[in-house]
Design a protein around this motif. Structure first.
Motif, PDB file in Angstrom:
ATOM      1  N   ILE A  25      14.340   9.941 -17.064  1.00 16.70           N
ATOM      2  CA  ILE A  25      14.243   8.746 -16.220  1.00 16.70           C
ATOM      3  C   ILE A  25      13.441   7.690 -16.972  1.00 16.70           C
ATOM      4  N   ARG A  26      13.887   6.462 -16.889  1.00 18.39           N
ATOM      5  CA  ARG A  26      13.112   5.345 -17.422  1.00 18.39           C
ATOM      6  C   ARG A  26      12.515   4.614 -16.226  1.00 18.39           C
ATOM      7  N   LEU A  27      11.242   4.875 -15.965  1.00 16.86           N
ATOM      8  CA  LEU A  27      10.548   4.220 -14.861  1.00 16.86           C
ATOM      9  C   LEU A  27      10.245   2.774 -15.228  1.00 16.86           C
ATOM     10  N   THR A  28      10.131   1.934 -14.233  1.00 18.42           N
ATOM     11  CA  THR A  28       9.832   0.530 -14.474  1.00 18.42           C
ATOM     12  C   THR A  28       8.356   0.368 -14.825  1.00 18.42           C
ATOM     13  N   GLU A  29       8.034  -0.698 -15.539  1.00 21.84           N
ATOM     14  CA  GLU A  29       6.644  -0.928 -15.945  1.00 21.84           C
ATOM     15  C   GLU A  29       5.728  -1.072 -14.730  1.00 21.84           C
ATOM     16  N   LYS A  30       6.162  -1.821 -13.726  1.00 19.93           N
ATOM     17  CA  LYS A  30       5.318  -2.018 -12.541  1.00 19.93           C
ATOM     18  C   LYS A  30       5.112  -0.712 -11.783  1.00 19.93           C
ATOM     19  N   TYR A  31       6.148   0.118 -11.720  1.00 22.21           N
ATOM     20  CA  TYR A  31       6.000   1.394 -11.027  1.00 22.21           C
ATOM     21  C   TYR A  31       5.097   2.347 -11.829  1.00 22.21           C
ATOM     22  N   LYS A  32       5.204   2.308 -13.156  1.00 22.35           N
ATOM     23  CA  LYS A  32       4.308   3.127 -13.984  1.00 22.35           C
ATOM     24  C   LYS A  32       2.852   2.694 -13.766  1.00 22.35           C
ATOM     25  N   ASP A  33       2.621   1.390 -13.703  1.00 20.54           N
ATOM     26  CA  ASP A  33       1.263   0.898 -13.426  1.00 20.54           C
ATOM     27  C   ASP A  33       0.772   1.410 -12.074  1.00 20.54           C
ATOM     28  N   PHE A  34       1.667   1.409 -11.078  1.00 20.81           N
ATOM     29  CA  PHE A  34       1.329   1.915  -9.747  1.00 20.81           C
ATOM     30  C   PHE A  34       0.942   3.400  -9.821  1.00 20.81           C
ATOM     31  N   LEU A  35       1.750   4.202 -10.532  1.00 21.41           N
ATOM     32  CA  LEU A  35       1.449   5.627 -10.651  1.00 21.41           C
ATOM     33  C   LEU A  35       0.134   5.874 -11.391  1.00 21.41           C
ATOM     34  N   LEU A  36      -0.097   5.111 -12.439  1.00 25.54           N
ATOM     35  CA  LEU A  36      -1.355   5.288 -13.188  1.00 25.54           C
ATOM     36  C   LEU A  36      -2.563   4.939 -12.328  1.00 25.54           C
ATOM     37  N   LYS A  37      -2.391   3.986 -11.432  1.00 30.36           N
ATOM     38  CA  LYS A  37      -3.509   3.589 -10.562  1.00 30.36           C
ATOM     39  C   LYS A  37      -3.678   4.533  -9.375  1.00 30.36           C
ATOM     40  N   TRP A  38      -2.562   4.923  -8.730  1.00 30.52           N
ATOM     41  CA  TRP A  38      -2.664   5.664  -7.472  1.00 30.52           C
ATOM     42  C   TRP A  38      -2.127   7.092  -7.531  1.00 30.52           C
ATOM     43  N   ASN A  39      -0.984   7.287  -8.152  1.00 32.08           N
ATOM     44  CA  ASN A  39      -0.348   8.604  -8.233  1.00 32.08           C
ATOM     45  C   ASN A  39      -0.368   9.374  -6.906  1.00 32.08           C
ATOM     46  N   ARG A  40       0.257   8.842  -5.933  1.00 34.51           N
ATOM     47  CA  ARG A  40       0.410   9.419  -4.599  1.00 34.51           C
ATOM     48  C   ARG A  40      -0.649   8.840  -3.675  1.00 34.51           C
ATOM     49  N   GLY A  41      -0.221   8.568  -2.453  1.00 33.57           N
ATOM     50  CA  GLY A  41      -1.182   8.076  -1.487  1.00 33.57           C
ATOM     51  C   GLY A  41      -0.513   7.470  -0.270  1.00 33.57           C
ATOM     52  N   SER A  42      -1.333   7.226   0.734  1.00 31.04           N
ATOM     53  CA  SER A  42      -0.876   6.616   1.985  1.00 31.04           C
ATOM     54  C   SER A  42      -1.395   5.185   2.047  1.00 31.04           C
ATOM     55  N   PRO A  43      -0.486   4.228   2.298  1.00 35.44           N
ATOM     56  CA  PRO A  43      -0.914   2.829   2.310  1.00 35.44           C
ATOM     57  C   PRO A  43      -1.429   2.377   3.669  1.00 35.44           C
ATOM     58  N   GLU A  44      -2.318   1.412   3.627  1.00 36.21           N
ATOM     59  CA  GLU A  44      -2.765   0.693   4.825  1.00 36.21           C
ATOM     60  C   GLU A  44      -2.740  -0.778   4.482  1.00 36.21           C
ATOM     61  N   PRO A  45      -1.971  -1.603   5.165  1.00 40.08           N
ATOM     62  CA  PRO A  45      -1.084  -1.282   6.274  1.00 40.08           C
ATOM     63  C   PRO A  45       0.144  -0.525   5.794  1.00 40.08           C
ATOM     64  N   CYS A  46       0.962  -0.044   6.755  1.00 45.89           N
ATOM     65  CA  CYS A  46       2.075   0.834   6.382  1.00 45.89           C
ATOM     66  C   CYS A  46       3.419   0.474   7.013  1.00 45.89           C
ATOM     67  N   LEU A  47       3.494  -0.591   7.794  1.00 49.62           N
ATOM     68  CA  LEU A  47       4.769  -0.983   8.405  1.00 49.62           C
ATOM     69  C   LEU A  47       5.548  -1.888   7.469  1.00 49.62           C
ATOM     70  N   PHE A  48       6.884  -1.774   7.526  1.00 53.96           N
ATOM     71  CA  PHE A  48       7.738  -2.683   6.762  1.00 53.96           C
ATOM     72  C   PHE A  48       9.050  -2.884   7.503  1.00 53.96           C
ATOM     73  N   ASP A  49       9.647  -4.047   7.300  1.00 54.84           N
ATOM     74  CA  ASP A  49      10.936  -4.373   7.901  1.00 54.84           C
ATOM     75  C   ASP A  49      12.050  -3.926   6.968  1.00 54.84           C
ATOM     76  N   ILE A  50      13.041  -3.236   7.554  1.00 52.94           N
ATOM     77  CA  ILE A  50      14.194  -2.783   6.778  1.00 52.94           C
ATOM     78  C   ILE A  50      15.222  -3.918   6.706  1.00 52.94           C
ATOM     79  N   SER A  51      15.685  -4.334   7.882  1.00 51.58           N
ATOM     80  CA  SER A  51      16.628  -5.441   7.999  1.00 51.58           C
ATOM     81  C   SER A  51      16.625  -5.866   9.465  1.00 51.58           C
ATOM     82  N   LYS A  52      17.292  -6.960   9.751  1.00 50.63           N
ATOM     83  CA  LYS A  52      17.356  -7.405  11.152  1.00 50.63           C
ATOM     84  C   LYS A  52      18.024  -6.361  12.023  1.00 50.63           C
ATOM     85  N   ASP A  53      19.089  -5.744  11.518  1.00 48.86           N
ATOM     86  CA  ASP A  53      19.807  -4.730  12.293  1.00 48.86           C
ATOM     87  C   ASP A  53      19.071  -3.394  12.353  1.00 48.86           C
ATOM     88  N   GLN A  54      18.396  -3.016  11.262  1.00 47.53           N
ATOM     89  CA  GLN A  54      17.751  -1.706  11.180  1.00 47.53           C
ATOM     90  C   GLN A  54      16.320  -1.682  11.702  1.00 47.53           C
TER      91      GLN A  54
END
Length: 149
Positions: A25-54
């Motif tokens: 797998i070729r991970l993206t640079e931004k995602y690699k930075d995320f893994l190096l910083k956090w490497n698993r975790g629960s976010p706060e806040p944690c809600l997100f919109d999928i789409s108007k219908d979903q």
């Protein structure tokens, strides 16, 4: 600003490269930075919109490398023939849906929501995939709190 409750040990760049090589797998640079910083975790806040219908969903936990729970390699193996090619499950919601990272063009770096209830018999069918953000940073910036609590 999003805070991530760290649930796993830090990883090194060497471990990250080994993970990419082992899983082809070729991970993206931004995602690699995320893994190096956090490497698993629960976010706060944690809600997100999928789409108007979903509607809205809750990000349960980000998967991590060499994690006792929510191990990215194990989760990739579980979803290998269920997700369209070029996507890996980087997080989930409490309903068993996946938040996915595009690892191949034309979806490279993009974050999508994969709805398991609309899963197709054909894995490359994108009808149950919903675009969320252009990259992991934009996705993190989308997360918000429930104003009703």
């Amino acid at each position: 600003m999003v805070k991530i409750k760290k649930l796993n040990r830090k990883i090194t760049e060497k471990e990250l490269k080994q993970f990419e090589k082992k899983n082809k797998i070729r991970l993206t640079e931004k995602y690699k930075d995320f893994l190096l910083k956090w490497n698993r975790g629960s976010p706060e806040p944690c809600l997100f919109d999928i789409s108007k219908d979903q509607g809205t969903s809750v990000l349960n936990v980000f998967n991590g490398i060499d994690a006792q729970y929510d191990d990215l390699e194990e989760v990739i193996d579980i979803y290998e023939f269920r997700l369209p090619e070029g996507f890996i499950p980087i997080a989930d919601d409490p309903s068993g849906n996946a938040i996915c990272l595009g690892t191949k063009v034309p979806y490279y770096d993009h974050i999508y929501f994969w709805d398991h209830e609309q899963e197709s018999e054909t894995p490359d069918d994108m009808s149950n995939m919903y675009f969320l953000a252009s990259d992991i940073d934009a996705f993190l910036n989308m997360l918000y709190e429930d104003d009703e609590s």
